[in-house]
Design an enzyme around this catalytic site. Structure first.
Site, PDB file in Angstrom:
ATOM      1  N   VAL A 163       0.861  -1.162   0.044  1.00  0.00           N
ATOM      2  CA  VAL A 163       0.023  -0.085  -0.021  1.00  0.00           C
ATOM      3  C   VAL A 163       0.712   1.279  -0.164  1.00  0.00           C
ATOM      4  O   VAL A 163       0.619   2.135  -0.565  1.00  0.00           O
ATOM      5  CB  VAL A 163      -0.875  -0.057   1.343  1.00  0.00           C
ATOM      6  CG1 VAL A 163      -1.989   1.390   1.054  1.00  0.00           C
ATOM      7  CG2 VAL A 163      -1.877  -1.214   1.315  1.00  0.00           C
ATOM      8  N   GLY A 206       3.789   1.811  -1.045  1.00  0.00           N
ATOM      9  CA  GLY A 206       4.483   1.903  -2.379  1.00  0.00           C
ATOM     10  C   GLY A 206       3.596   2.465  -3.385  1.00  0.00           C
ATOM     11  O   GLY A 206       3.879   3.447  -4.216  1.00  0.00           O
ATOM     12  N   VAL A 243      10.511  -1.489   0.391  1.00  0.00           N
ATOM     13  CA  VAL A 243      10.189  -3.142   0.611  1.00  0.00           C
ATOM     14  C   VAL A 243      10.433  -3.368   1.973  1.00  0.00           C
ATOM     15  O   VAL A 243      10.937  -2.308   2.883  1.00  0.00           O
ATOM     16  CB  VAL A 243      11.171  -3.961  -0.312  1.00  0.00           C
ATOM     17  CG1 VAL A 243      10.926  -3.659  -1.812  1.00  0.00           C
ATOM     18  CG2 VAL A 243      12.737  -3.557   0.005  1.00  0.00           C
ATOM     19  N   LYS A 244      10.360  -4.367   2.556  1.00  0.00           N
ATOM     20  CA  LYS A 244      10.680  -4.792   4.047  1.00  0.00           C
ATOM     21  C   LYS A 244      12.116  -4.638   4.291  1.00  0.00           C
ATOM     22  O   LYS A 244      13.001  -4.869   3.659  1.00  0.00           O
ATOM     23  CB  LYS A 244      10.289  -6.344   4.168  1.00  0.00           C
ATOM     24  CG  LYS A 244      10.154  -6.713   5.479  1.00  0.00           C
ATOM     25  CD  LYS A 244       9.508  -8.234   5.376  1.00  0.00           C
ATOM     26  CE  LYS A 244       9.183  -8.730   6.905  1.00  0.00           C
ATOM     27  NZ  LYS A 244      10.100  -8.622   7.709  1.00  0.00           N
ATOM     28  N   SER A 247       7.169   8.884   7.015  1.00  0.00           N
ATOM     29  CA  SER A 247       6.202   8.987   8.011  1.00  0.00           C
ATOM     30  C   SER A 247       4.881   9.610   7.592  1.00  0.00           C
ATOM     31  O   SER A 247       4.940  10.396   6.589  1.00  0.00           O
ATOM     32  CB  SER A 247       6.707   9.534   9.393  1.00  0.00           C
ATOM     33  OG  SER A 247       5.546   9.349  10.387  1.00  0.00           O
ATOM     34  N   GLY A 248       3.972   8.853   8.195  1.00  0.00           N
ATOM     35  CA  GLY A 248       2.421   9.290   7.919  1.00  0.00           C
ATOM     36  C   GLY A 248       1.477   8.524   7.492  1.00  0.00           C
ATOM     37  O   GLY A 248       0.386   8.826   7.240  1.00  0.00           O
ATOM     38  N   LYS A 301      14.293   9.702  11.609  1.00  0.00           N
ATOM     39  CA  LYS A 301      12.913   9.017  11.333  1.00  0.00           C
ATOM     40  C   LYS A 301      12.690   8.164  12.775  1.00  0.00           C
ATOM     41  O   LYS A 301      11.630   8.092  13.536  1.00  0.00           O
ATOM     42  CB  LYS A 301      12.892   8.055  10.311  1.00  0.00           C
ATOM     43  CG  LYS A 301      11.853   7.019  10.214  1.00  0.00           C
ATOM     44  CD  LYS A 301      10.485   7.737  10.139  1.00  0.00           C
ATOM     45  CE  LYS A 301       9.422   6.976  10.086  1.00  0.00           C
ATOM     46  NZ  LYS A 301       9.154   5.699  10.204  1.00  0.00           N
ATOM     47  N   HIS A 326      12.105  10.163  15.768  1.00  0.00           N
ATOM     48  CA  HIS A 326      10.580  10.604  15.509  1.00  0.00           C
ATOM     49  C   HIS A 326       9.676   9.492  15.946  1.00  0.00           C
ATOM     50  O   HIS A 326       8.808   9.614  16.699  1.00  0.00           O
ATOM     51  CB  HIS A 326      10.357  10.815  13.917  1.00  0.00           C
ATOM     52  CG  HIS A 326       8.864  10.794  13.486  1.00  0.00           C
ATOM     53  ND1 HIS A 326       8.185   9.401  13.328  1.00  0.00           N
ATOM     54  CD2 HIS A 326       8.017  11.547  13.535  1.00  0.00           C
ATOM     55  CE1 HIS A 326       6.974   9.713  13.197  1.00  0.00           C
ATOM     56  NE2 HIS A 326       6.630  10.897  13.033  1.00  0.00           N
ATOM     57  N   ASN A 327       9.786   8.287  15.724  1.00  0.00           N
ATOM     58  CA  ASN A 327       9.357   7.121  15.988  1.00  0.00           C
ATOM     59  C   ASN A 327       9.181   6.831  17.658  1.00  0.00           C
ATOM     60  O   ASN A 327       8.183   6.566  18.267  1.00  0.00           O
ATOM     61  CB  ASN A 327       9.508   5.973  15.537  1.00  0.00           C
ATOM     62  CG  ASN A 327       9.035   5.806  14.003  1.00  0.00           C
ATOM     63  OD1 ASN A 327       8.976   6.571  13.342  1.00  0.00           O
ATOM     64  ND2 ASN A 327       8.829   4.522  13.437  1.00  0.00           N
ATOM     65  N   GLU A 365       7.152   9.594  19.078  1.00  0.00           N
ATOM     66  CA  GLU A 365       5.738   9.118  19.053  1.00  0.00           C
ATOM     67  C   GLU A 365       5.442   8.064  20.016  1.00  0.00           C
ATOM     68  O   GLU A 365       4.382   8.101  20.728  1.00  0.00           O
ATOM     69  CB  GLU A 365       5.652   8.371  17.760  1.00  0.00           C
ATOM     70  CG  GLU A 365       4.372   7.696  17.197  1.00  0.00           C
ATOM     71  CD  GLU A 365       4.615   7.133  15.829  1.00  0.00           C
ATOM     72  OE1 GLU A 365       5.054   7.565  14.936  1.00  0.00           O
ATOM     73  OE2 GLU A 365       4.089   5.918  15.749  1.00  0.00           O
ATOM     74  N   LYS A 395       6.906  -2.390  16.955  1.00  0.00           N
ATOM     75  CA  LYS A 395       7.951  -2.973  15.912  1.00  0.00           C
ATOM     76  C   LYS A 395       9.314  -2.789  16.296  1.00  0.00           C
ATOM     77  O   LYS A 395       9.962  -3.245  15.693  1.00  0.00           O
ATOM     78  CB  LYS A 395       7.404  -2.534  14.677  1.00  0.00           C
ATOM     79  CG  LYS A 395       6.059  -2.966  14.199  1.00  0.00           C
ATOM     80  CD  LYS A 395       5.910  -2.703  12.787  1.00  0.00           C
ATOM     81  CE  LYS A 395       4.815  -3.217  11.855  1.00  0.00           C
ATOM     82  NZ  LYS A 395       4.404  -2.835  10.898  1.00  0.00           N
ATOM     83  N   TYR A 412      37.051   5.503  34.654  1.00  0.00           N
ATOM     84  CA  TYR A 412      36.408   5.452  33.316  1.00  0.00           C
ATOM     85  C   TYR A 412      35.263   6.171  33.575  1.00  0.00           C
ATOM     86  O   TYR A 412      34.378   6.543  34.758  1.00  0.00           O
ATOM     87  CB  TYR A 412      36.070   3.985  33.257  1.00  0.00           C
ATOM     88  CG  TYR A 412      35.028   3.284  34.094  1.00  0.00           C
ATOM     89  CD1 TYR A 412      35.449   2.896  35.399  1.00  0.00           C
ATOM     90  CD2 TYR A 412      33.635   3.398  33.934  1.00  0.00           C
ATOM     91  CE1 TYR A 412      34.624   2.269  36.337  1.00  0.00           C
ATOM     92  CE2 TYR A 412      32.781   2.687  34.973  1.00  0.00           C
ATOM     93  CZ  TYR A 412      33.364   2.276  36.117  1.00  0.00           C
ATOM     94  OH  TYR A 412      32.352   1.674  37.154  1.00  0.00           O
TER      95      TYR A 412
HETATM   96  C1  LIG Z   1       5.083  -6.746  -3.876  1.00  0.00           C
HETATM   97  O1  LIG Z   1       4.006  -6.453  -3.606  1.00  0.00           O
HETATM   98  C2  LIG Z   1       3.464  -6.992  -2.383  1.00  0.00           C
HETATM   99  C3  LIG Z   1       1.839  -6.425  -2.099  1.00  0.00           C
HETATM  100  O2  LIG Z   1       1.232  -6.475  -3.278  1.00  0.00           O
HETATM  101  C4  LIG Z   1       4.356  -6.627  -1.188  1.00  0.00           C
HETATM  102  O3  LIG Z   1       3.765  -7.139   0.094  1.00  0.00           O
HETATM  103  C5  LIG Z   1       5.531  -6.788  -1.607  1.00  0.00           C
HETATM  104  O4  LIG Z   1       6.238  -6.382  -0.398  1.00  0.00           O
HETATM  105  C6  LIG Z   1       5.974  -6.489  -2.870  1.00  0.00           C
HETATM  106  N1  LIG Z   1       7.520  -6.944  -2.878  1.00  0.00           N
HETATM  107  C7  LIG Z   1       8.260  -6.336  -3.823  1.00  0.00           C
HETATM  108  C8  LIG Z   1       9.989  -6.879  -3.309  1.00  0.00           C
HETATM  109  O5  LIG Z   1       8.273  -5.780  -4.868  1.00  0.00           O
END
Ligand SMILES: *[C@@H]1O[C@H](CO)[C@@H](O)[C@H](O)[C@H]1NC(C)=O
Ligand SMILES: *[C@@H]1O[C@H](CO)[C@@H](O)[C@H](O)[C@H]1NC(C)=O
Length: 487
Positions: free
Chosen positions: A16, A18, A78-79, A132-133, A186, A189-190, A193, A263, A485
């Site tokens: 989402v 991305g 990506v993750k 963020s957001g 960032k 920031h978290n 938060e 997290k 020390y």
């Molecule tokens: C591809 O898309 C899925 C969700 O539709 C997402 O979870 C995933 O992280 C994406 N991965 C890459 C490496 O593009």
């Protein structure tokens, strides 16, 4: 297949966040090339959300790279972790020197430091960008905190500042600093938060269990607070959450299991604070408060053994208006302490890593778009604009006066919490920090004496700082002192 270099930027990762960033870039006139490892996602996205836009897709990284104008800009969402390294590895052979690789994920700043170094050595420009957001922010204006190779900034500035949130006409996005600075900011920031959320929870607990307010009443209180100094996204949503009814007509929030998840970014902030010897106590307490909350079963057992003190609450319940205002002031004062601590940490990190952080501009980046967005960050920006080398936020006139005017209420609220047995770790640790910070003398002289007594760690005299001496306290010890020390 003919591949023309049409795209201004490529985006890898169609979850989402991305997708929303891509749509946001498209809205601002940039041509984006979308890519996902699972290529059906690309087709689906082009056929649905991206239908009728200028967005193009790619089925392979080769195709994606071929569609990019030079210098090529590739942003990954990506993750965090190995997926980022794996994409970098696949991209490097396809790109040319001077091309730009942007990581917009929730990466640890140490990873961004490493990636920046490795990619710079190969002639690429790396950007580690805090985003963020949430989903809404990504779509209509996130807070963006980019750092890394400064040479990349002129090539990404227009896109980033166009899609970011705005305060007036000022974008909530500016260059933060070298290597991992963006992801570090960032992270802080978290952490902040976490602190803001905990503070609001403590106010809620006091109003509910001390003053006996209903959820609708608390919703109204938060809505009122949101019109003043505490005006912020988190207060606003707390008001809405209080008022939200379940199907049976009761407040949903009261049915939610009181065990907080996390997290890791709050924890990372606390770890970094410990590493750097900075007393960022409120964020630390907020992380621990979540840990304690998650021991739900143990707490349930202990609640049977240790009931709350029996206190006549009528003096609170009969005077709710006055106490609500005191709680508001305690929250405001504690919040000021939390931000002062956060900026202390940023200052120390800047020293450690040679970042030239602009604290006013960081406050502006957080002023809109992100989760901690608030009116208050505008005051912080003003404080640093007035005095860019401000030693501590508490020493700025605006915040000094705010703390002074809230101080009495703040102390009363913590007294009330202790009396009735409502836990207020963040309110309390903020006050303890404040009292420590404003003390010329702390009892640490005794700590030094104890350390010298049992471990010959030596101490300095007030009259002669810098010279470490050892005392034969017992008449038994030797005069060999342990090496000094500092920790
Ligand atoms: C591809 O898309 C899925 C969700 O539709 C997402 O979870 C995933 O992280 C994406 N991965 C890459 C490496 O593009
Ligand atoms: C410590 O003090 C005792 C008693 O006054 C004395 O006997 C001893 O020699 C001292 N030790 C040193 C190392 O000065």
């Amino acid at each position: 297949m003919s591949t023309e270099a049409v795209a201004d930027i490529a985006l890898i990762g169609l979850a989402v966040m991305g997708q929303n960033i891509i749509l946001n870039m498209n809205d601002h006139g940039f041509v984006v090339c979308a890519y996902n490892r699972t290529t059906e996602k690309v087709d689906k996205f082009l056929a649905n959300e991206a239908k009728g836009t200028n967005i193009v897709g790619a089925k392979s990284l080769e195709e994606m790279v071929a569609k990019l104008k030079k210098p090529r800009r590739v942003m990954m969402l990506v993750k965090a972790g190995s997926a980022v390294d794996s994409f970098i590895e696949q991209l490097v052979p396809l790109l040319e020197k001077g091309d730009i690789i942007i990581d917009g994920g929730n990466s640890e700043y140490t990873d961004s430091q490493r990636r920046c170094k490795t990619l710079s050595d190969k002639g690429f420009l790396f950007v580690g960008c805090g985003v963020s957001g949430g989903e809404e922010g990504a779509r209509y204006g996130p807070s963006l905190m980019p750092g890394g190779c400064a040479g990349a900034w002129p090539h990404v500035k227009d896109i980033f500042q166009a899609i970011s949130a705005k305060v007036g006409s000022d974008p909530c996005c500016d260059w933060v600093g070298s290597d991992g600075a963006g992801h570090y900011v960032k992270m802080v920031h978290n952490g902040i938060e976490y602190g803001d959320m905990q503070l609001i929870c403590e106010a809620y607990d006091l109003m509910k269990n001390g003053l006996g307010l209903s959820n609708d009443e608390m919703s109204k209180v938060f809505a009122d607070w949101n019109k003043g100094e505490l005006d912020s996204f988190l207060i606003e949503i707390s008001s809405e959450i209080m008022a939200f009814k379940d199907k049976d007509g009761g407040p949903l929030v009261e049915k939610i299991r009181d065990a907080a998840g996390q997290k890791g970014t709050g924890k990372w902030t606390a770890i970094s604070a410990l590493d750097k010897g900075m007393p960022v106590t409120l964020i630390g307490e907020s992380v621990f408060a979540r840990c304690l909350s998650s021991l739900k079963d143990e707490r349930t057992a202990a609640s049977k053994v240790f009931p709350a003190p029996s206190v006549d609450l009528s003096k609170y319940k009969s005077n709710t208006k006055e106490y609500i205002e005191q709680i508001r002031q305690a929250l405001y004062a504690s919040k000021i302490i939390s931000y002062a601590q956060g900026f202390m940490l940023l200052k120390e990190a800047a020293k450690t890593y040679n970042w030239e952080l602009n604290y006013g501009s960081i406050a502006l980046m957080w002023r809109g778009g992100c989760i901690i967005r608030s009116r208050f960050l505008g005051n912080i920006k003003e404080a640093f604009d007035k005095n860019p080398s401000l030693q501590n936020l508490l020493m700025d006139d605006f915040f000094k006066n705010a703390i002074l005017s809230c101080q009495v209420s703040w102390r009363k609220v913590i007294g009330m919490a202790a009396e009735i047995g409502v836990p207020t770790p963040a309110f309390s640790c903020a006050l303890a920090f404040f009292d420590g910070y404003r003390s010329e003398r702390l009892p640490a002289n005794l700590i030094q004496a104890q350390r010298d007594y049992f471990g010959a760690h030596t101490y300095e005299l007030l009259s002669n700082p810098g010279t470490f001496i050892h005392t034969n306290w017992t008449g038994r010890g030797g005069d060999v002192s342990a090496s000094t020390y500092s920790a």
